[in-house]
Design a protein around this motif. Structure first.
Motif, PDB file in Angstrom:
ATOM      1  N   THR A   1       1.437   9.686   4.911  1.00 58.95           N
ATOM      2  CA  THR A   1       0.374   8.698   4.881  1.00 58.95           C
ATOM      3  C   THR A   1      -0.738   9.039   3.911  1.00 58.95           C
ATOM      4  O   THR A   1      -1.193   8.205   3.137  1.00 58.95           O
TER       5      THR A   1
ATOM      6  N   ASP B   1       0.825  -3.714   8.525  1.00 59.10           N
ATOM      7  CA  ASP B   1       0.534  -2.534   9.348  1.00 59.10           C
ATOM      8  C   ASP B   1      -0.244  -2.936  10.592  1.00 59.10           C
ATOM      9  O   ASP B   1       0.013  -2.437  11.696  1.00 59.10           O
ATOM     10  N   ASP B   2      -1.195  -3.847  10.416  1.00 58.82           N
ATOM     11  CA  ASP B   2      -1.990  -4.320  11.555  1.00 58.82           C
ATOM     12  C   ASP B   2      -1.117  -5.092  12.544  1.00 58.82           C
ATOM     13  O   ASP B   2      -1.286  -4.992  13.760  1.00 58.82           O
TER      14      ASP B   2
ATOM     15  N   LEU C   1      -1.802   6.705   0.802  1.00 59.34           N
ATOM     16  CA  LEU C   1      -3.117   6.093   0.678  1.00 59.34           C
ATOM     17  C   LEU C   1      -3.777   6.491  -0.631  1.00 59.34           C
ATOM     18  O   LEU C   1      -4.433   5.684  -1.291  1.00 59.34           O
TER      19      LEU C   1
ATOM     20  N   VAL D   1      -8.349  -7.325   0.485  1.00 57.19           N
ATOM     21  CA  VAL D   1      -7.513  -6.771   1.540  1.00 57.19           C
ATOM     22  C   VAL D   1      -6.076  -6.658   1.042  1.00 57.19           C
ATOM     23  O   VAL D   1      -5.509  -7.627   0.538  1.00 57.19           O
ATOM     24  N   GLN D   2      -5.493  -5.463   1.166  1.00 54.54           N
ATOM     25  CA  GLN D   2      -4.108  -5.269   0.775  1.00 54.54           C
ATOM     26  C   GLN D   2      -3.183  -6.058   1.705  1.00 54.54           C
ATOM     27  O   GLN D   2      -3.343  -6.053   2.923  1.00 54.54           O
TER      28      GLN D   2
ATOM     29  N   ASN E   1       4.652   6.313  10.300  1.00 60.98           N
ATOM     30  CA  ASN E   1       4.505   5.962   8.894  1.00 60.98           C
ATOM     31  C   ASN E   1       4.871   7.147   8.000  1.00 60.98           C
ATOM     32  O   ASN E   1       5.519   6.977   6.953  1.00 60.98           O
TER      33      ASN E   1
ATOM     34  N   ASP F   1       5.435  -4.533  -0.841  1.00 61.90           N
ATOM     35  CA  ASP F   1       4.064  -4.760  -0.379  1.00 61.90           C
ATOM     36  C   ASP F   1       4.023  -5.897   0.632  1.00 61.90           C
ATOM     37  O   ASP F   1       3.310  -5.832   1.634  1.00 61.90           O
TER      38      ASP F   1
ATOM     39  N   SER G   1      -0.195  -5.332   2.344  1.00 63.15           N
ATOM     40  CA  SER G   1       0.535  -4.365   3.158  1.00 63.15           C
ATOM     41  C   SER G   1      -0.236  -3.986   4.423  1.00 63.15           C
ATOM     42  O   SER G   1       0.367  -3.660   5.449  1.00 63.15           O
ATOM     43  N   LYS G   2      -1.581  -4.055   4.364  1.00 66.82           N
ATOM     44  CA  LYS G   2      -2.385  -3.715   5.532  1.00 66.82           C
ATOM     45  C   LYS G   2      -2.190  -4.753   6.645  1.00 66.82           C
ATOM     46  O   LYS G   2      -2.226  -4.412   7.835  1.00 66.82           O
TER      47      LYS G   2
END
Length: 321
Positions: free
Chosen positions: A262, A302-303, A266, A295-296, A249, A60, A298-299
């Motif tokens: 994906t 990704d961002d 998700l 907020v994850q 992804n 993560d 992992s996000k």
């Protein structure tokens, strides 16, 4: 010698200090002694060999959140091995450039169509030579790769690594690839064109990266699924940035055995809002969330990857915000 040269909208470049140059030169000289090739095709002892495919960490908390964001959820093919380093190419980053092929119909030569094969960003370095002026095994141009069984049977190219070790990806020349397409042995989408390489230095090279959890070895049984997902990517544009990242992804997920990609990922992570702990949306026991937010973690990674691709490959930093 390794030099810096990267494709993409912003022509990202990275400097190499003299120590790195000396290490690369020393590795080339060592590999050349007593061997027919400039580089070794054997095993350094780490278990990572030429032909191995790896994917970036599935943790993560990505190890590539704050730097080297291009390696987050990346897919790597090891192409060179030496006593001093591993080198490989990233497979999941189409750049803004492509090779256009004009195809003519055999029945009607006047009927022509144009197709474009994306040129993929393989890493920040290119190999110019070993200091002696002799060509390297990789050559100086982009690398052409395929996984076509028909092309393997027809002897188009050669395996990257030893097939008995599980190597499944083949490398060929541009001339051989174009001839195969012209002879209807292959479609343009069967080929990946990769420009640039990535280098992991040290006695264990990529082996140390795996040991630290920054990368994971992809089982040979998952490579075909990964490749098929990557074939859905096209030349990178402002319009398809999100789709390109999504396909990348999906390929990364497939490499880990999650063929759903994906959407499945998700769905698996969507457990509804976290309400335990201090206030709604924050769980003091759950370190997969950013502190005091829903907020994850992992996000964030990704961002950060999206920002890197938008800035360095697309040349449009505002699209990464």
């Amino acid at each position: 010698l390794l030099s810096v040269e990267a494709g993409g909208g912003s022509r990202m470049q990275r400097d190499i200090n003299e120590g790195n140059r000396a290490t690369a030169r020393k590795g080339s000289a060592s590999a050349g002694a007593g061997r027919t090739d400039t580089v070794s095709q054997g095993d350094t002892g780490s278990g990572i060999k030429v032909g191995s495919v790896l994917r970036a960490s599935s943790a993560d908390r990505s190890p590539f959140l704050l730097k080297n964001q291009e390696y987050h959820k990346s897919l790597v093919l090891i192409t060179t091995e030496d006593d001093y380093f591993h080198a490989g190419v990233l497979l999941n980053h189409p750049a803004t450039k492509g090779l256009e092929l004009e195809l003519a119909s055999r029945a009607d030569p006047s009927a022509k169509s144009t197709l474009t094969i994306p040129v993929r960003y393989g890493g920040p370095y290119t190999i110019k030579g070993d200091g002696s002026g002799a060509p390297t095994p990789q050559g100086n141009g982009p690398m052409w790769l395929h996984m076509s069984r028909k092309l393997r049977v027809c002897g188009v190219g050669e395996s990257v690594g030893e097939e008995e070790d599980g190597a499944m990806i083949w490398r060929c020349t541009q001339e051989a690839a174009i001839a195969a397409i012209g002879d209807s042995l292959a479609k343009p989408s069967d080929f990946f064109i990769v420009s640039g390489i990535s280098v992991w230095q040290g006695p264990d090279g990529m082996g140390a990266e795996v040991e630290s959890g920054r990368f994971e070895v992809v089982p040979p049984s998952q490579v075909s699924s990964m490749w098929e997902k990557l074939q859905e990517q096209d030349v990178l544009t402002k319009m398809n940035l999100i789709k390109t990242l999504s396909h990348g992804n999906d390929a990364w997920e497939a490499a880990g055995g999650n063929v759903g990609g994906t959407a499945a990922s998700l769905a698996a992570n969507d457990d509804g809002p976290v309400t335990d702990g201090i206030g709604e949306g924050f769980d003091e026991e759950d370190d997969s969330l950013v502190f005091k937010t829903d907020v994850q973690v992992s996000k964030l990674s990704d961002d950060a990857l999206r920002s890197w691709v938008a800035t360095f490959l697309l040349g449009a930093p505002s699209l990464g915000a």
